[in-house]
Design a protein around this motif. Structure first.
Motif, short mmCIF file in Angstrom:
data_model
loop_
_atom_site.label_atom_id
_atom_site.label_comp_id
_atom_site.label_asym_id
_atom_site.label_seq_id
_atom_site.Cartn_x
_atom_site.Cartn_y
_atom_site.Cartn_z
N ARG A 29 18.21 20.52 11.34
CA ARG A 29 17.57 19.25 11.06
C ARG A 29 16.72 18.77 12.22
NH1 ARG A 29 22.01 15.26 8.88
NH2 ARG A 29 20.43 13.79 9.43
N ALA A 89 13.51 4.25 12.15
CA ALA A 89 12.28 4.59 11.41
C ALA A 89 11.13 4.84 12.37
CB ALA A 89 11.94 3.46 10.43
N SER A 131 11.49 8.22 13.85
CA SER A 131 11.31 9.34 12.94
C SER A 131 9.87 9.48 12.47
CB SER A 131 12.24 9.18 11.73
OG SER A 131 12.04 10.20 10.79
N ASN A 132 9.22 8.38 12.13
CA ASN A 132 7.83 8.43 11.68
C ASN A 132 7.18 7.09 11.99
OD1 ASN A 132 5.37 8.55 10.39
ND2 ASN A 132 6.14 9.58 8.57
N ARG A 182 4.10 6.07 12.15
CA ARG A 182 3.04 5.56 11.27
C ARG A 182 3.62 4.97 9.99
NH1 ARG A 182 -1.92 4.66 10.25
NH2 ARG A 182 -2.81 5.13 8.23
N ALA A 183 4.62 5.67 9.44
CA ALA A 183 5.25 5.15 8.22
C ALA A 183 5.90 3.80 8.51
CB ALA A 183 6.28 6.14 7.70
N ARG A 241 1.63 11.33 2.12
CA ARG A 241 2.98 10.79 2.29
C ARG A 241 3.72 11.39 3.47
NH1 ARG A 241 2.81 13.64 -2.38
NH2 ARG A 241 3.72 15.72 -2.21
N ALA A 242 3.47 12.66 3.78
CA ALA A 242 4.25 13.30 4.84
C ALA A 242 4.01 12.64 6.19
CB ALA A 242 3.93 14.78 4.91
N THR A 243 2.76 12.25 6.47
CA THR A 243 2.50 11.66 7.78
C THR A 243 2.56 10.14 7.77
OG1 THR A 243 0.14 11.68 7.36
CG2 THR A 243 1.03 13.54 8.58
N SER A 244 2.29 9.50 6.64
CA SER A 244 2.26 8.05 6.71
C SER A 244 3.18 7.36 5.73
CB SER A 244 0.81 7.55 6.53
OG SER A 244 0.21 8.21 5.47
N GLY A 245 4.06 8.10 5.09
CA GLY A 245 4.96 7.45 4.17
C GLY A 245 6.43 7.77 4.42
N ILE A 246 6.74 9.04 4.36
CA ILE A 246 8.14 9.44 4.40
C ILE A 246 8.72 9.35 5.80
CG2 ILE A 246 9.67 11.43 4.12
CD1 ILE A 246 7.87 12.33 1.83
N VAL A 247 9.87 8.72 5.92
CA VAL A 247 10.63 8.80 7.16
C VAL A 247 11.63 9.94 6.95
CG1 VAL A 247 12.22 7.60 8.69
CG2 VAL A 247 10.35 6.36 7.62
N SER A 248 11.35 11.08 7.58
CA SER A 248 12.11 12.28 7.22
C SER A 248 13.56 12.19 7.66
CB SER A 248 11.44 13.51 7.83
OG SER A 248 11.35 13.35 9.22
N GLY A 249 13.85 11.36 8.65
CA GLY A 249 15.24 11.22 9.08
C GLY A 249 16.07 10.37 8.12
N PHE A 250 15.44 9.74 7.15
CA PHE A 250 16.15 8.84 6.24
C PHE A 250 16.32 9.50 4.87
CE2 PHE A 250 14.88 4.42 8.13
CZ PHE A 250 15.51 4.77 9.31
N LEU A 269 3.18 1.19 8.69
CA LEU A 269 2.64 0.85 7.37
C LEU A 269 3.68 0.15 6.50
CD1 LEU A 269 0.47 3.99 6.58
CD2 LEU A 269 -0.31 1.71 7.20
N LEU A 310 0.83 -1.21 0.00
CA LEU A 310 0.00 0.00 0.00
C LEU A 310 0.87 1.26 0.00
CD1 LEU A 310 -2.74 1.60 0.53
CD2 LEU A 310 -2.19 1.36 2.95
N GLY A 340 12.85 19.11 11.78
CA GLY A 340 12.02 18.19 11.00
C GLY A 340 11.65 17.00 11.85
#
Lengths: 503, 331
Positions: free
Chosen positions: B328, B206, B209-210, B212-213, A341-350, B216, A336, B331
């Motif tokens: 940084r 991961a 950092s996020n 929910r991501a 994407r900002a909240t449920s896709g992208i890992v901003s630290g990566f 998923l 899926l 973010g």
């Protein structure tokens, strides 16, 4: 009716940088009328509301309130002038830790001429007056925290109405209410209409719109794309004006599939919703379309195992499929690309490379130790495949444009072979060329899996899918092969009502 | 890379070398193998704790209970050997179990009871500070002590256990490297490898950092969070074992500075090499930095009460490096 508009907007413009969000909006609101404003995401509705309510400065055009120039610099000025806005997020309108009485009089706690000391008796007296005027039957001593969402919203609206506004703006007020709660809100709106308030009601929900609208105005891409005020209101026309096709794109060659991949039977994803049955075939791209809030994301999440269906069974390539987590779904080959994407896709630290490899770390490691060379090679291949514009696979995600960020999200899940590939609003916040790239890539690689897209914009469905399903009220209400699509029927299904133009 | 990027990336390392150079000139005897070993020894225990708390920082959490886990482990080790008259192996196993159980409870509170991490571990800290004093009614534990019921505790710290704190390995110079320093280095390497080179470590970043991501993407987010607290608890209990072995008794008054020093080391670690995120290498350098600073100040006869102040200044400067200059952190 026409001519005695209490609130008038003319040629309103607004740009953020080089991006024009409102391109000359003209709108009239009449006393004692509910004007419904419809528009897809990004049409500019919230920008318009924010200008009217004094949050943003307008870029051009005029606004008049009762024939006087109206140019609020702050939200407080707009309220004082008689234009009151209730924003979409209910909890932004109330202070959860305070009681109802204090919430009802919150706007009287600051400003000039307010006593320094907080007098609970006076606050309760004033609050009672506000509540009585609204017919609000809530215990004034109750903490807002303990109230239902609907009651919280009533409190926010009651406070707004204490100013006896001439214009009331309700921004998607039912988006988090149950239908019984919504009925209470409608009764209130009816009462205000009788009192002669001009109401601008912003909503996607067709049932709300049918219940309340005296007029409908549709917005699309920063301009008014249709206004409907003759009864009976032309709901399909309004939806068409909001979503309809901008440009005539090349028809795609619709394929059909002989080999089913996923079969869903009797799946219910919402209380009171009719069950969903559908079959997705190998090699076909299916788009499910429908307005915001009709359960598209709920269905996507159910197929992906992060939400439990109420009833129903799923079969994947002949075997029962009942994922209990995203991990289960991924193991079964169901991927899926999640909405937003900002909240449920992208890992901003990566960086790009690590974002691409995220779901498949297990397949890219031995005994838990990552194969970094494989990881990098995969990222490079995917950057190439989706023509992602970047300096290298080590780039931070924040350095990429929205379209390229979305390409990375798609690239992430295309790095491995899927049995069922689901994309929820994959074109949101994506420029037209990236959108074409992604759609073309999806179609070109469709063989060997079933592809399922969830999109609100009809154009996006028409230019990518072989088959289009329509969702309304948490179930599927229509199906179209993407060849000679009967747009009238499709729009009627999106609008959720019976087909009354047989043409 | 601009000058600013260079400043962010290498600023703290340069500062570290500058500090060493300054003390080398200003403090007699600062540059010697013995002095270096002393610094390592002084940071060994806080370093181990800091590496543990780094794991919780990676998943976006925090563990305030590490100091009290360490002192609880120290008291437990003493109690097991002195009062229950068990051997060193039993003592070590009991300590590690305590760390793991406290970590599990912390993780459970945070993940399933939805208590915010700072509050859950703060509560756990108070709980442990009290709990570790109950068996002996607030007394320190040493061989020959009188128990609350009037009997005398006759057990003693085993030689094997004391060796953990007192044995020194030969390294060019005989009897140079203490066991605690070796433990620190091994654990630092382990956690560094775990975080940087395994999929579990990657997923922990991961999650931090996020969340929910990560969910998923198929990660069992709750399990990762709980594991992070277990790692933190176990590392803290290892620190407690080393502390007990060094002191040779269960001293209720020791270990007061452990939490602050360890947290400072981990947070200073954010600034090392411009990482702007918790990382094992940075934490180790951060611990070393604090150690060098304190050793240097001591050798220059700075009064003890200035040390906390200097530590605080360093921490604040490091945080500015991380959050303001690199941009940084936002973010």
């Amino acid at each position: 009716m026409v001519g005695n508009a209490v609130f008038r907007v003319e040629g309103l413009r607004k740009s953020f940088g080089r991006n024009e969000v409102l391109g000359g909006i003209s709108l009239e609101l009449h006393s004692g009328q509910v004007t419904v404003l419809m528009g897809a995401n990004g049409a500019g509705k919230s920008t318009l509301v924010k200008i009217i309510s004094g949050v943003y400065e307008r870029g051009g055009g005029t606004m008049t309130l009762a024939d006087q120039d109206f140019a609020p610099n702050t939200p407080a000025e707009a309220i004082r002038a008689g234009v009151v806005t209730v924003h979409q997020n209910i909890n932004d309108g109330v202070v959860a830790d305070l009681d109802v009485a204090t919430n009802l009089t919150l706007d009287r706690l600051s400003g000039k001429g307010v006593p320094t000391l907080f007098n609970p008796a006076r606050v309760r007296r004033e609050a009672k007056a506000v509540a009585d005027r609204m017919g609000l039957a809530i215990d004034l001593k109750a903490r807002v925290n303990d109230l239902s969402l609907a009651d919280r919203q009533m409190v926010a609206i009651a406070r707004a109405l204490a100013h006896q506004p001439k214009v009331l703006i309700l921004d998607e007020p039912t988006s988090s209410l149950s239908s019984a709660e919504a009925d209470r809100l409608f009764a209130l709106v009816d009462r205000l209409r009788e009192q002669g308030v001009a109401i601008l009601y912003i909503s996607h929900r067709m049932s709300d719109i049918r219940r309340l609208a005296d007029r409908i105005v549709s917005m699309r891409d920063g301009v008014i794309s249709g206004a409907f005020d003759t009864k009976p209101l032309d709901y399909e026309g309004a939806v068409n004006a909001m979503l309809g096709r901008k440009i005539h794109l090349d028809q795609i060659v619709a394929r059909s599939s002989a080999k089913p991949v996923l079969t869903v039977e009797g799946l219910r994803i919402g209380l009171g919703a009719r069950p969903i049955s559908l079959t997705l075939g190998d090699g076909e791209v299916v788009a499910i379309t429908g307005l915001v809030g009709v359960g598209k994301t709920a269905l996507a999440e159910t197929l992906f195992g992060v939400r439990k269906p109420l009833t129903g069974t799923m079969t994947m390539n002949g075997k029962p499929y009942a994922p209990r987590s995203a991990g289960d779904a991924i193991a079964a080959g169901v991927f899926l690309v999640a909405k937003d994407r900002a909240t449920s896709g992208i890992v901003s630290g990566f960086n790009i490379e690590r974002n691409v490899s995220l779901p498949f770390l297990k397949r890219m490691s031995t005994l838990g130790v990552l194969k970094r060379r494989l990881e990098r090679a995969t990222a490079r291949r995917q950057i190439e495949e989706l023509s992602i514009v970047c300096r290298s696979e080590k780039d931070e995600m924040s350095a990429l444009s929205g379209g390229n960020q979305q390409k990375v999200m798609v690239a992430r899940w295309m790095a491995q072979n899927a049995a069922l590939f689901i994309l929820d609003e994959p074109f949101q916040g994506v420029d037209i060329s990236a959108r074409r790239d992604i759609a073309a890539k999806l179609r070109a690689s469709a063989n060997g899996r079933a592809t399922l897209l969830f999109v609100t914009e009809l154009d996006e469905a028409l230019e990518t899918a072989d088959r289009i399903l329509v969702m309304s009220e948490h179930t599927i209400v229509g199906e179209h092969r993407n060849a000679e699509v009967d747009l009238d029927r499709l729009l009627a299904e999106v609008a959720g009502g019976p087909l009354h133009s047989a043409a | 890379m601009t000058l600013r990027d260079h400043a962010i990336r290498y600023g703290f390392i340069v500062l570290l070398f500058g500090l060493v150079a300054y003390f080398a000139i200003a403090a007699d005897g600062f540059v010697s193998p013995q002095s270096a070993v002393f610094i390592f020894q002084s940071v060994a225990i806080t370093g181990v704790l800091a590496l543990g708390v780094t794991a919780t920082l990676v998943v976006g959490g925090f563990d305030l209970s590490i100091g009290s886990v360490a002192t609880s482990a120290m008291m437990a080790a003493a109690y097991v050997m002195v009062v229950l008259e068990q051997n060193a192996v039993v003592a070590v196993v009991v300590c590690l179990l305590i760390g793991a159980i406290v970590g599990l409870i912390n993780g459970w509170l945070i993940v399933y009871m939805r208590v915010p991490d700072l509050l859950a571990t703060l509560g756990m800290m108070f709980l442990l500070v009290g709990l570790q004093r109950i068996p002996t009614e607030g007394r320190s534990i040493a061989t020959g002590m009188t128990m609350p019921d009037g009997s005398v505790a006759n057990g003693k710290f085993g030689d094997a256990f004391l060796a953990l704190g007192r044995h020194r390995f030969d390294f060019f110079i005989p009897n140079l490297i203490p066991v605690s320093v070796v433990v620190l280095l091994v654990l630092a390497l382990l956690i560094w490898f775990f975080l940087e080179y395994t999929r579990f470590g990657r997923m922990m970043y991961a999650v931090g950092s996020n969340e929910r991501a990560a969910e998923l993407a198929g990660a069992p987010v709750k399990a990762y969070k709980i594991w992070a607290y277990v790692i933190s608890g176990v590392f803290a209990s290892i620190g407690g074992i080393l502390l007990a072995a060094r002191l040779g008794r269960g001293d209720i008054a020791s270990g007061n500075n452990l939490l602050l020093d360890a947290v400072a080391a981990a947070l200073i670690g954010y600034a090392v090499l411009g990482a702007a995120k918790p990382n094992a290498f940075g934490t180790a350098v951060g611990a070393l930095f604090v150690g060098i600073l304190l050793q240097g100040l001591t050798m220059m006869n700075a009064p003890y009460y200035t040390q906390d102040f200097v530590k605080g200044v360093v921490l604040v400067v490091a945080l500015v490096f991380t959050f303001a200059l690199s941009g940084r952190g936002r973010g």
